[in-house]
Enzyme design. Structure first.
Site, PDB file in Angstrom:
ATOM      1  N   ASP A  45       9.847  10.419   9.501  1.00 42.49           N
ATOM      2  CA  ASP A  45       9.589  11.233  10.650  1.00 42.49           C
ATOM      3  C   ASP A  45      10.102  11.028  11.979  1.00 42.49           C
ATOM      4  OD1 ASP A  45       7.242  12.955   9.697  1.00 42.49           O
ATOM      5  OD2 ASP A  45       6.364  10.999   8.827  1.00 42.49           O
ATOM      6  N   SER A  78       9.088  14.874   5.687  1.00 43.44           N
ATOM      7  CA  SER A  78      10.005  13.759   5.712  1.00 43.44           C
ATOM      8  C   SER A  78      10.426  13.183   4.441  1.00 43.44           C
ATOM      9  CB  SER A  78       9.413  12.723   6.602  1.00 43.44           C
ATOM     10  OG  SER A  78       8.124  12.252   5.844  1.00 43.44           O
ATOM     11  N   HIS A  79       9.788  13.630   3.421  1.00 38.18           N
ATOM     12  CA  HIS A  79      10.320  13.367   1.998  1.00 38.18           C
ATOM     13  C   HIS A  79      10.532  14.261   1.197  1.00 38.18           C
ATOM     14  CE1 HIS A  79       8.849   9.471   3.828  1.00 38.18           C
ATOM     15  NE2 HIS A  79       9.485   8.784   2.847  1.00 38.18           N
TER      16      HIS A  79
HETATM   17  P1  NDP Z   1       0.710   9.936   7.373  1.00 35.77           P
HETATM   18  O1  NDP Z   1       0.267   8.943   8.333  1.00 35.77           O
HETATM   19  O2  NDP Z   1       1.009  11.178   7.772  1.00 35.77           O
HETATM   20  O3  NDP Z   1      -0.565  10.055   6.309  1.00 35.77           O
HETATM   21  C1  NDP Z   1      -1.021   8.556   5.601  1.00 35.77           C
HETATM   22  C2  NDP Z   1      -2.260   9.096   4.799  1.00 35.77           C
HETATM   23  O4  NDP Z   1      -3.184   9.309   5.738  1.00 35.77           O
HETATM   24  C3  NDP Z   1      -1.895  10.220   3.939  1.00 35.77           C
HETATM   25  O5  NDP Z   1      -2.607  10.060   2.705  1.00 35.77           O
HETATM   26  C4  NDP Z   1      -2.724  11.369   4.822  1.00 35.77           C
HETATM   27  O6  NDP Z   1      -3.190  12.598   3.773  1.00 35.77           O
HETATM   28  C5  NDP Z   1      -3.834  10.651   5.260  1.00 35.77           C
HETATM   29  N1  NDP Z   1      -4.382  11.319   6.404  1.00 35.77           N
HETATM   30  C6  NDP Z   1      -3.349  11.596   7.673  1.00 35.77           C
HETATM   31  N2  NDP Z   1      -4.464  11.973   8.792  1.00 35.77           N
HETATM   32  C7  NDP Z   1      -5.588  11.973   8.219  1.00 35.77           C
HETATM   33  C8  NDP Z   1      -6.939  12.329   8.714  1.00 35.77           C
HETATM   34  N3  NDP Z   1      -6.996  12.830  10.048  1.00 35.77           N
HETATM   35  N4  NDP Z   1      -8.053  12.044   7.897  1.00 35.77           N
HETATM   36  C9  NDP Z   1      -7.906  11.612   6.745  1.00 35.77           C
HETATM   37  N5  NDP Z   1      -6.599  11.305   6.160  1.00 35.77           N
HETATM   38  C10 NDP Z   1      -5.688  11.636   6.969  1.00 35.77           C
HETATM   39  O7  NDP Z   1       1.869   9.248   6.462  1.00 35.77           O
HETATM   40  P2  NDP Z   1       2.772   8.109   6.859  1.00 35.77           P
HETATM   41  O8  NDP Z   1       3.576   8.354   7.830  1.00 35.77           O
HETATM   42  O9  NDP Z   1       2.086   6.649   6.725  1.00 35.77           O
HETATM   43  O10 NDP Z   1       3.864   7.950   5.371  1.00 35.77           O
HETATM   44  C11 NDP Z   1       4.416   9.241   4.990  1.00 35.77           C
HETATM   45  C12 NDP Z   1       4.896   8.848   3.612  1.00 35.77           C
HETATM   46  O11 NDP Z   1       6.185   8.156   3.667  1.00 35.77           O
HETATM   47  C13 NDP Z   1       4.276   8.311   2.645  1.00 35.77           C
HETATM   48  O12 NDP Z   1       4.123   9.430   1.667  1.00 35.77           O
HETATM   49  C14 NDP Z   1       4.733   7.302   2.325  1.00 35.77           C
HETATM   50  O13 NDP Z   1       4.935   6.937   0.803  1.00 35.77           O
HETATM   51  C15 NDP Z   1       6.310   7.406   2.617  1.00 35.77           C
HETATM   52  N6  NDP Z   1       7.321   6.208   2.710  1.00 35.77           N
HETATM   53  C16 NDP Z   1       7.949   5.868   1.949  1.00 35.77           C
HETATM   54  C17 NDP Z   1       8.559   4.592   2.046  1.00 35.77           C
HETATM   55  C18 NDP Z   1       9.247   4.042   0.968  1.00 35.77           C
HETATM   56  O14 NDP Z   1       9.891   2.915   1.073  1.00 35.77           O
HETATM   57  N7  NDP Z   1       9.617   4.580  -0.211  1.00 35.77           N
HETATM   58  C19 NDP Z   1       8.382   3.693   3.180  1.00 35.77           C
HETATM   59  C20 NDP Z   1       7.550   4.414   4.312  1.00 35.77           C
HETATM   60  C21 NDP Z   1       7.022   5.510   3.846  1.00 35.77           C
HETATM   61  P3  NDP Z   1      -2.596  14.007   3.818  1.00 35.77           P
HETATM   62  O15 NDP Z   1      -0.944  13.842   3.234  1.00 35.77           O
HETATM   63  O16 NDP Z   1      -3.082  14.859   3.215  1.00 35.77           O
HETATM   64  O17 NDP Z   1      -2.198  14.086   5.398  1.00 35.77           O
HETATM   65  O1  PYC Z   2      10.099   7.005   5.514  1.00 37.94           O
HETATM   66  O2  PYC Z   2      10.250   4.842   6.224  1.00 37.94           O
HETATM   67  C1  PYC Z   2      10.473   5.925   5.391  1.00 37.94           C
HETATM   68  C2  PYC Z   2      11.075   5.487   4.163  1.00 37.94           C
HETATM   69  C3  PYC Z   2      11.754   4.533   3.748  1.00 37.94           C
HETATM   70  C4  PYC Z   2      12.329   4.478   2.586  1.00 37.94           C
HETATM   71  C5  PYC Z   2      11.820   5.808   2.152  1.00 37.94           C
HETATM   72  N1  PYC Z   2      11.201   6.459   3.033  1.00 37.94           N
END
Ligand code: NDP
Ligand code: PYC
Length: 341
Positions: free
Chosen positions: A190, A49-50
């Site tokens: 996602d 997704s990124h």
């Molecule tokens: P996930 O819910 O997939 O994962 C969140 C964290 O939990 C990760 O560090 C992941 O590690 C860990 N994790 C997941 N499953 C397990 C498990 N079963 N046991 C232990 N640890 C676990 O990610 P999100 O959907 O919350 O976010 C995804 C990305 O989106 C992030 O990198 C975030 O920075 C980015 N994002 C950026 C934004 C922005 O404004 N710039 C806004 C929102 C999101 P692992 O990676 O190893 O699975």
């Molecule tokens: O996936 O929510 C997201 C997001 C927002 C900005 C960058 N990623």
């Protein structure tokens, strides 16, 4: 003959494609290199997704006049332990790289330091940044608001961004412990990938525009996402708004979305990064306290649970050896971008 659903690419090919597109859409070479690096890291670590998908998002932000393609970051030192990098409307990656060495230097000199990236366009994951700083021996916390897409627990109207919080902990002789999580139930990227693939989303990810629970990805994107963990995610998301917005002199997600004014670009605003040198508090207890941290990690893994990052590290090893599989549909969209540029 049917078209393959995915195409295997080496990471060098992924980088070359990203750079080609970013330069074609008008990014200055230093911005293009920094942005491409974060997309390659996303594909390499299985964070699709990124990854390359963000080329579409970044190109739109440039085309709609949201991201300044050749912005020159301005570094300021508002106090001994503070770094502020004004991104002047450009993507966040180059401002981070521009301030990074000074942040590390200040954290090691003062024991703790903070860097604010302000006036940046943010479309990326935070883990590459906290990982890089934890590899320098620092404990790190990073957060950024985004656009108001997420309803507070108990409501159905968007107020918060997807507001990620990332944390890094240095592990002597090992890759750092890193987690990076959106405070929404899932990253918006996602949901966008589900919509592109025509797949339903789980019913706890969001509401439609009338506030009804839905599994339709497009309806959630038009309505409101939900926070993770109910009221707890809601409170953490509010914290990200405050620390990554007003505290550093920048915008909330509501303000960022209002400024976007329907252009559907990436969030504009700030990011706060706090770096702590473990030596400061631990002193002569360093070896003993790092051993206690390792014992905690062992207690997690010893019962079959996994550490955050372990999936990424496994994906990284695979990608470095075998390359990555990129959806043909995404490559088609990227090709169309190149043709338009
Ligand atoms: P996930 O819910 O997939 O994962 C969140 C964290 O939990 C990760 O560090 C992941 O590690 C860990 N994790 C997941 N499953 C397990 C498990 N079963 N046991 C232990 N640890 C676990 O990610 P999100 O959907 O919350 O976010 C995804 C990305 O989106 C992030 O990198 C975030 O920075 C980015 N994002 C950026 C934004 C922005 O404004 N710039 C806004 C929102 C999101 P692992 O990676 O190893 O699975
Ligand atoms: O996936 O929510 C997201 C997001 C927002 C900005 C960058 N990623």
């Amino acid at each position: 003959m049917t078209t393959p659903a995915t195409v295997r690419m080496s990471l060098d090919e992924v980088r070359a494609l990203a750079l080609r597109v970013l330069l074609a859409v008008g990014l200055a070479p230093d911005h293009a290199a920094a942005v491409a690096q974060t997309m390659v890291a996303g594909e390499r670590d299985g964070c699709t997704s990124h990854g390359l998908y963000r080329l579409l998002v970044a190109a739109r932000s440039v085309a709609m006049g949201i991201a300044v393609p050749d912005a020159v970051p301005l570094v300021e030192e508002p106090a001994t332990a503070l770094v502020r990098v004004d991104g002047r409307g450009g993507f966040a990656q180059l401002p981070f790289e521009t301030g990074r060495t000074l942040l590390v230097h200040k954290a090691k000199r003062c024991g703790i330091a903070a860097m604010a990236l302000t006036n940046v366009v943010h479309f990326a994951a935070l883990w590459p940044e906290v990982e890089a700083l934890a590899e320098e021996g620092l404990a790190v916390l990073a957060m950024t608001p985004s656009h108001a897409w997420v309803a507070p627990e108990g409501g159905t109207k968007p107020v918060f961004g997807t507001n990620p919080i990332a944390f890094g902990w240095p592990r002597p002789g090992k890759a750092p412990f890193v987690f990076d999580l959106a405070t929404s139930a899932i990253a918006r990227g996602d949901i966008e990938l589900h919509r592109r693939a025509g797949k339903p989303v789980p019913d706890h990810w969001g509401y439609d525009a009338d506030g009804n629970v839905t599994t339709d990805a497009a309806a959630v994107l038009e309505g409101a996402m939900r926070t993770f963990g109910g009221h707890k995610g809601s409170a953490l998301s509010a914290m990200v708004e405050l620390l990554g917005g007003p505290l550093i002199g920048d915008m909330t997600s509501l303000e960022s979305l209002a400024l976007d004014n329907g252009r559907k670009g990436s969030p504009i605003g700030g990011e706060l990064i706090i770096a702590i040198d473990p030596q400061g508090f631990m002193g002569e207890l360093m070896a003993d306290r790092f051993a206690a941290a390792e014992a905690m990690f062992a207690a997690i893994e010893g019962q079959g649970a996994r550490l955050p990052s372990s999936r990424r590290h496994a994906a990284r090893a695979r990608s470095l050896a075998e390359g990555v599989d990129i959806p043909q549909a995404l490559l088609d969209d990227i090709q169309a971008l190149l043709e338009q540029a």
